[in-house]
Design an enzyme around this catalytic site. Structure first.
Site, PDB file in Angstrom:
ATOM      1  N   HIS A  78       0.819  -1.225   0.000  1.00  0.00           N
ATOM      2  CA  HIS A  78       0.000   0.000   0.000  1.00  0.00           C
ATOM      3  C   HIS A  78       0.848   1.269   0.000  1.00  0.00           C
ATOM      4  O   HIS A  78       0.291   2.371   0.119  1.00  0.00           O
ATOM      5  CB  HIS A  78      -0.946   0.008   1.196  1.00  0.00           C
ATOM      6  N   ASP A 115      -2.225 -10.847  -2.027  1.00  0.00           N
ATOM      7  CA  ASP A 115      -2.808 -10.304  -0.794  1.00  0.00           C
ATOM      8  C   ASP A 115      -4.302 -10.041  -1.006  1.00  0.00           C
ATOM      9  O   ASP A 115      -4.746  -9.750  -2.121  1.00  0.00           O
ATOM     10  CB  ASP A 115      -2.081  -9.006  -0.428  1.00  0.00           C
ATOM     11  N   HIS A 134      -5.996  -7.578  -0.286  1.00  0.00           N
ATOM     12  CA  HIS A 134      -6.279  -6.188  -0.647  1.00  0.00           C
ATOM     13  C   HIS A 134      -5.524  -5.781  -1.904  1.00  0.00           C
ATOM     14  O   HIS A 134      -4.435  -6.308  -2.175  1.00  0.00           O
ATOM     15  CB  HIS A 134      -5.880  -5.257   0.505  1.00  0.00           C
TER      16      HIS A 134
HETATM   17  C1  SP5 Z   1      -0.874  -5.050   4.142  1.00  0.00           C
HETATM   18  C2  SP5 Z   1      -2.343  -5.160   4.378  1.00  0.00           C
HETATM   19  O1  SP5 Z   1      -2.894  -6.245   4.318  1.00  0.00           O
HETATM   20  N1  SP5 Z   1      -2.992  -4.051   4.708  1.00  0.00           N
HETATM   21  C3  SP5 Z   1      -4.398  -4.078   4.844  1.00  0.00           C
HETATM   22  C4  SP5 Z   1      -4.883  -3.016   5.732  1.00  0.00           C
HETATM   23  C5  SP5 Z   1      -6.363  -2.990   5.752  1.00  0.00           C
HETATM   24  N2  SP5 Z   1      -6.848  -2.111   6.753  1.00  0.00           N
HETATM   25  C6  SP5 Z   1      -8.192  -1.768   6.531  1.00  0.00           C
HETATM   26  C7  SP5 Z   1      -8.844  -1.007   7.601  1.00  0.00           C
HETATM   27  C8  SP5 Z   1      -8.693  -1.661   8.922  1.00  0.00           C
HETATM   28  C9  SP5 Z   1      -9.960  -1.914   9.581  1.00  0.00           C
HETATM   29  N3  SP5 Z   1      -9.820  -3.054  10.404  1.00  0.00           N
HETATM   30  C10 SP5 Z   1     -10.830  -3.134  11.386  1.00  0.00           C
HETATM   31  C11 SP5 Z   1     -11.290  -4.529  11.541  1.00  0.00           C
HETATM   32  C12 SP5 Z   1     -12.481  -4.538  12.433  1.00  0.00           C
HETATM   33  N4  SP5 Z   1     -13.204  -5.748  12.286  1.00  0.00           N
HETATM   34 ZN    ZN Z   2      -3.914  -7.202   2.847  1.00  0.00          ZN
END
Ligand code: SP5
Ligand code: ZN
Length: 360
Positions: free
Chosen positions: A172, A208, A210
């Site tokens: 990212h 990944d 994402h």
């Molecule tokens: C490297 C990688 O996989 N980064 C991904 C980051 C995604 N973050 C998104 C927002 C985080 C929200 N997480 C909250 C989870 C609550 N269930």
């Molecule tokens: Zn990820």
């Protein structure tokens, strides 16, 4: 080394990075990109008999091959400046976290003025509030970059397959932005090192969960490095939200060298593996001479950060498909947050790649 393993580059310096949680929808939460991840991966590699190698330190000039020097400089100094401004005492925030962002439509058409306040400078390069900077963040990010660069150099030196156990992750992080728990783009640094080492065309395949908006950004205008990714559909409400659609196919000379395969939340193995096959085919069409795999395993069923529901066998099938390219390959660790299964998923995927013949 047992047969069907290969060198793994890892350093304990990842432990210098303790993000101390993240701020999500305005709320400080524990976060999932934790120190234990790096140690669990190391334990699993060791148990499977992988040879574990320490990275070689690289000069900062390498970072500038893919990143804006001003962003690197910001990352280097941000924590010090934050502490000097007193934020750990008042209001009581001991990590660098932004509160204001210079959106292009709000600041365009005038000279960019770097804010005097460290609290405001915190918004200049990051895309989000989930990517905090602590005392050892920059040192750890440099070491993760060193892992990726070392792995690429080993591949250039003749090692057919090398794994870089990068933490923090990187995909990212773009040329002049960082976010999503990433600071420096380890996979892009590896791909650029392969180009600089004489490989004419490189393919980056990103598994990944994402979309790797940073890697896409870095190579979007370039024909020499393909970026190809399968990820949860940002249009269905998933990070990185604004980027990662199928119609993003590259620009100018890079037109056609960017391949996004968004898949639906909850899709499970079959649609995901069909997308992986598209990525494999794109890498073959690109006539790549080397492969960089952004190996995130956060698509796995049970991972707290994605809804894809991919099985451990699914990751093995993906590894086998990529092994079919018969290319020298650098694996770069990205996400994967289910601590009970992280080590097994990573090592299982790597072993499946090797067992399928790897570069053969
Ligand atoms: C490297 C990688 O996989 N980064 C991904 C980051 C995604 N973050 C998104 C927002 C985080 C929200 N997480 C909250 C989870 C609550 N269930
Ligand atoms: Zn990820």
């Amino acid at each position: 080394m047992p047969p069907q393993t290969f060198p793994a580059v890892w350093t304990e310096r990842h432990r210098l990075h303790d993000p101390g949680g993240e701020v999500w929808v305005g709320v400080p939460i524990p976060g999932t990109e934790v120190i234990a991840r790096g140690d669990l991966i190391r334990d699993a590699l060791e148990a499977a008999g992988f040879e574990i190698i320490s990275p070689v330190e690289h000069a900062p000039a390498h970072l500038q091959r893919v990143h804006d020097p001003a962003m690197v400089d910001y990352l280097r100094t941000a924590y010090h400046d934050w502490v000097a401004a007193g934020y750990p005492e008042e209001p009581g925030q001991d990590r660098v976290v932004p509160y204001v962002f210079p959106l292009p439509q709000a600041v365009a058409d005038r000279p960019f003025r770097l804010p005097a306040a460290p609290s405001a400078r915190a918004g200049v390069y990051t895309t989000d509030t989930t990517t905090l900077i602590g005392p050892g963040t920059f040192a750890a990010a440099l070491s993760a970059a060193d892992c990726a660069l070392t792995a690429a150099e080993m591949m250039l030196g003749g090692a057919p397959t090398v794994y870089a156990a990068c933490r923090p992750p990187g995909h990212h992080a773009g040329r002049a932005f960082f976010g999503g728990s990433c600071y420096l783009n380890n996979a892009a640094l590896a791909a650029q090192a392969l180009r600089d080492g004489g490989v004419d065309r490189v393919a980056v395949v990103d598994l990944d969960a994402h979309h790797g908006n940073g890697t896409q950004d870095i190579f979007y205008d370039r024909a020499d490095v393909l970026y190809a990714s399968v990820h949860v559909d940002p249009g269905a409400g998933w990070f990185p939200h604004f980027v990662g659609y199928a119609d993003e196919q590259g620009r100018g000379p890079g037109e056609g060298a960017n391949c996004n395969r968004p898949v639906a939340p909850g899709c499970g193995d079959a649609p995901w593996l069909a997308a992986v096959e598209d990525l494999r085919a794109a890498a073959a069409r690109h006539r790549a001479g080397a492969l960089v795999v952004s190996l995130g395993v956060d698509g796995a069923a049970g991972d707290p950060e994605s809804p894809l529901g991919i099985s451990a066998e699914g990751f093995c099938r993906a590894a086998e498909a990529l092994a079919g390219l018969r290319l020298p390959t650098v694996f770069v660790q990205e996400g994967g947050y289910d601590l009970d299964h992280l080590g097994g998923l990573v090592v299982g995927t790597l072993l499946a790649f090797a067992a399928a013949g790897g570069p053969g």
